[in-house]
Design an enzyme around this catalytic site. Sequence first.
Site, PDB file in Angstrom:
ATOM      1  N   ARG A 150      -4.727   8.778 -15.407  1.00  0.00           N
ATOM      2  CA  ARG A 150      -3.574   9.032 -16.256  1.00  0.00           C
ATOM      3  C   ARG A 150      -3.364   7.940 -17.298  1.00  0.00           C
ATOM      4  NH1 ARG A 150       0.270  10.655 -11.232  1.00  0.00           N
ATOM      5  NH2 ARG A 150      -0.689   8.724 -10.528  1.00  0.00           N
ATOM      6  N   ILE A 151      -3.502   6.664 -16.889  1.00  0.00           N
ATOM      7  CA  ILE A 151      -3.287   5.573 -17.829  1.00  0.00           C
ATOM      8  C   ILE A 151      -4.458   5.469 -18.794  1.00  0.00           C
ATOM      9  CG2 ILE A 151      -2.941   3.085 -18.052  1.00  0.00           C
ATOM     10  CD1 ILE A 151      -1.573   3.153 -15.307  1.00  0.00           C
ATOM     11  N   ASP A 170     -16.401   7.357 -16.047  1.00  0.00           N
ATOM     12  CA  ASP A 170     -15.608   7.824 -14.907  1.00  0.00           C
ATOM     13  C   ASP A 170     -16.411   8.916 -14.211  1.00  0.00           C
ATOM     14  OD1 ASP A 170     -13.770   9.012 -13.107  1.00  0.00           O
ATOM     15  OD2 ASP A 170     -12.091   8.297 -14.330  1.00  0.00           O
ATOM     16  N   ALA A 230      -5.154  -3.278 -15.515  1.00  0.00           N
ATOM     17  CA  ALA A 230      -5.107  -2.318 -14.403  1.00  0.00           C
ATOM     18  C   ALA A 230      -4.817  -3.038 -13.093  1.00  0.00           C
ATOM     19  CB  ALA A 230      -6.426  -1.550 -14.329  1.00  0.00           C
ATOM     20  N   ASP A 255      -3.859  -8.968 -17.980  1.00  0.00           N
ATOM     21  CA  ASP A 255      -2.488  -8.878 -17.459  1.00  0.00           C
ATOM     22  C   ASP A 255      -2.465  -8.989 -15.947  1.00  0.00           C
ATOM     23  OD1 ASP A 255       0.358  -8.404 -17.768  1.00  0.00           O
ATOM     24  OD2 ASP A 255       0.004  -6.393 -16.962  1.00  0.00           O
ATOM     25  N   GLU A 260      -2.415 -13.161  -7.198  1.00  0.00           N
ATOM     26  CA  GLU A 260      -1.154 -13.279  -7.932  1.00  0.00           C
ATOM     27  C   GLU A 260      -0.044 -13.723  -6.991  1.00  0.00           C
ATOM     28  OE1 GLU A 260      -0.316  -9.583  -9.890  1.00  0.00           O
ATOM     29  OE2 GLU A 260      -2.156  -9.596 -11.074  1.00  0.00           O
ATOM     30  N   HIS A 278       1.212 -10.058 -15.335  1.00  0.00           N
ATOM     31  CA  HIS A 278       1.336  -8.709 -14.770  1.00  0.00           C
ATOM     32  C   HIS A 278       2.592  -8.009 -15.310  1.00  0.00           C
ATOM     33  CE1 HIS A 278      -0.007  -6.152 -11.106  1.00  0.00           C
ATOM     34  NE2 HIS A 278       0.442  -5.379 -12.076  1.00  0.00           N
ATOM     35  N   LEU A 279       2.588  -7.789 -16.613  1.00  0.00           N
ATOM     36  CA  LEU A 279       3.746  -7.201 -17.283  1.00  0.00           C
ATOM     37  C   LEU A 279       3.577  -5.718 -17.594  1.00  0.00           C
ATOM     38  CD1 LEU A 279       4.581 -10.037 -19.863  1.00  0.00           C
ATOM     39  CD2 LEU A 279       5.558  -9.653 -17.596  1.00  0.00           C
ATOM     40  N   GLY A 280       2.530  -5.104 -17.070  1.00  0.00           N
ATOM     41  CA  GLY A 280       2.254  -3.712 -17.414  1.00  0.00           C
ATOM     42  C   GLY A 280       3.428  -2.779 -17.192  1.00  0.00           C
ATOM     43  N   ALA A 281       4.165  -2.980 -16.110  1.00  0.00           N
ATOM     44  CA  ALA A 281       5.302  -2.116 -15.796  1.00  0.00           C
ATOM     45  C   ALA A 281       6.633  -2.736 -16.200  1.00  0.00           C
ATOM     46  CB  ALA A 281       5.320  -1.800 -14.306  1.00  0.00           C
TER      47      ALA A 281
END
Length: 523
Positions: A150-151, A170, A230, A255, A260, A278-281
Amino acid sequence: MSPVVLVTEELAAAALDVLAEDFEIREIDGTDRAALLGALPDSHAVIIRSATTIDAEALSVADRLKVVARAGVGLDNVDIPAATARGVLVVNAPTSNIVSAAEQAVALLLAVARHTAAASAALKAGAWKRSAYTGVEVHGKTVGVVGLGRIGVLFAQRMAAFGVRLIAYDPYVQPARAAQLGVHLVGLDELLRESDFVSVHLPRTPETVGLIGEKELNLVKPGVRIVNAARGGLVDERALAEALADGRVAGAGLDVFETEPLTSSPLFALDNVVVTPHLGASTIEAQDKAGLAVARSVRLALRGEFVPDAVNVRAGGPVDEDVRPLLPLAEKLGRVLTAVAGHLPERVTVEVHGAAAGHDVSVLELAVLKGLFAPVVSEPVTYVNAPRLAAERGVTVQMSAVDEAGDLLRVRGALPDGRAVSVAGRDTAKLVEVDDFDLDLTPDGVLLFLRYTDRPGVVGRIGTMLGEVGVNIAAMQVARRAAGGEALMTLTVDSPVEPDLLARVGAAIGSSRAAVADLRAVP
């Protein structure tokens, strides 16, 4: 008393509003272990983010808990097997951050292409160095997308606007689907050799950890720039640092990291690397979407309804609109089958006829099992633990879907003594058959089933006996195959019927079988 929803970390105000209508909300600091363990025994649901750990110890004290909801995607802080064993739903918000994550990957790619972070730091330090930060255009380049989930798809769609050539690796995506997206599928080695930019969009699994390592980084097109927003560990950080240092890789945007939180790394010393924690969300929109998604899931779970985002339900995932309305009917048919059989069946067959049969109907099996076991076990029965209850008791289930005219849901049971029982319903809210006797009634409230020899005076006798003890009859039907033959009387009554009363009524009319099904708990 309203069910208690325990909120252990910050949740969007809109999500709290959704829950406050029907539930009591209690907020604590989930990182305070003592406070968490003290609050869980009274909680019916708990909503967490990444800082709260719901492990076997926490679950062991949460006897009322029905659902653990993670307002986000990752579930590393939830012991899913322990929750499943206790019949507790575990849900997350799998699509809440996909736009934000895709945009973060685009942002990192552009920042790496134009040396944005290093130029910003230099200017803030007082140095105006235009020539030192000459970048490259994205237009006309080849962008390799590793993973078309999806991403990855959202990332590819956004990059298409830059006028790039898109290729992807993929192994689980069909070439025709990729072509629809304007993406050409290639092998990983070919992608690395041809791409000017590589962006990784895969889950972290044993197969994907270290997917891009030293060997792969020796195959890359010179001057490539690599982005990973990811999961940490998909790109070998040590090998990447070496490739950046010797010039094989021109830049990287990261990211996520293998470990972590991370505050020290050889990568951090390189000007051609852009890193974020880790700012993806981490957008307002993603946080709001996650909170609203899990709030809706909690509402469904506490109502006993199917939750599409449950990760520990065998039939988890979206339920087709033709199938969803059948869930309450399937559960009621399971309850009626147990009642009229008087015993758990050894084998159950769920037959789906009509429009719903053309879709994935596996969730109906869970709903039938939920109804089948609810009257006979002491623990709460959920979509999570119903398969376990069936396995422990040797009950096997099979599905049969027939795409034909006329919507019908039938459940057949084979009993240990050789008897066969069946019940059927249609139109999502009608009970139309019990053991080949035709009916037409709404399966709600408390239902009494009495098998007897057809003769005058039986209806009056039963009405008198129930009236004498204050049990009101709301509806009644009698089905028979022939006058004077076997008949089935079905009554809907307004209050529970105790076993001794049922036995007396049955004896009074010479009933060969008397049963009661309480459907009041089914939505």
